[in-house]
Enzyme design. Sequence first.
Site, short mmCIF file in Angstrom:
data_model
loop_
_atom_site.label_atom_id
_atom_site.label_comp_id
_atom_site.label_asym_id
_atom_site.label_seq_id
_atom_site.Cartn_x
_atom_site.Cartn_y
_atom_site.Cartn_z
CG LEU A 171 -6.43 10.21 8.33
CD1 LEU A 171 -7.26 11.44 7.99
CD2 LEU A 171 -6.63 9.80 9.77
CB CYS A 172 -4.54 4.71 4.01
SG CYS A 172 -4.66 5.60 2.48
CG HIS A 173 -9.65 2.02 6.33
ND1 HIS A 173 -10.10 3.13 5.65
CD2 HIS A 173 -10.37 1.94 7.47
CE1 HIS A 173 -11.07 3.69 6.35
NE2 HIS A 173 -11.25 2.99 7.46
CG ASP A 223 17.81 4.70 -5.35
OD1 ASP A 223 18.59 5.60 -4.95
OD2 ASP A 223 17.94 3.51 -5.06
CG MET A 239 -5.42 6.36 -1.36
SD MET A 239 -5.04 7.74 -2.46
CE MET A 239 -3.38 8.14 -1.96
CD GLU A 240 -4.58 0.68 -0.55
OE1 GLU A 240 -4.66 0.78 0.69
OE2 GLU A 240 -5.39 1.25 -1.31
#
Length: 158
Positions: free
Chosen positions: A75-77, A128, A113-114
């Site tokens: 649902l993120c654009h 990692d 969010m980015e």
Amino acid sequence: MTRLTHLDSTGAARMVDVSDKPSTTREALAEGQVVMAPETLALIQSGNAKKGDVLGVARIAGIMASKRTHELIPLCHPLMLSKVEVEVTPDEALPGLHVVARVKTAGQTGVEMEALTAVSVACLTIYDMAKAADRGMRIENIRLLEKSGGRSGDWRAA
């Protein structure tokens, strides 16, 4: 209580319609940490980690991840990002690495969010690349520090 914008009146998930929102400058700043043994931090700082330049690869991984946030988070654009900066700084007091991401766009929805995705993936990349030396590393304190622009205005973490 504030309504959740990604749910319709029946509780079904939906992508928010931003088509009527004005395009404005939006920016977000996020941070996180990778806590590790002092010897692991020294190994990374020396540039002698088995997998190579941990700091440089983590920066690039964070930038790349930020640009793909809409593919990772439902649902993120998809956004046209105008700026993504990822800084990875040694912090001997942790001991470990402090990761900060700043993301900017001119658009109809924010870039929180980015920025959080950039920090998260940079931290995962550090883990990692250094896990052969230290499996006990901890990724901690990923959070939004500030955001600006848009209808809700500016916000800064306490």
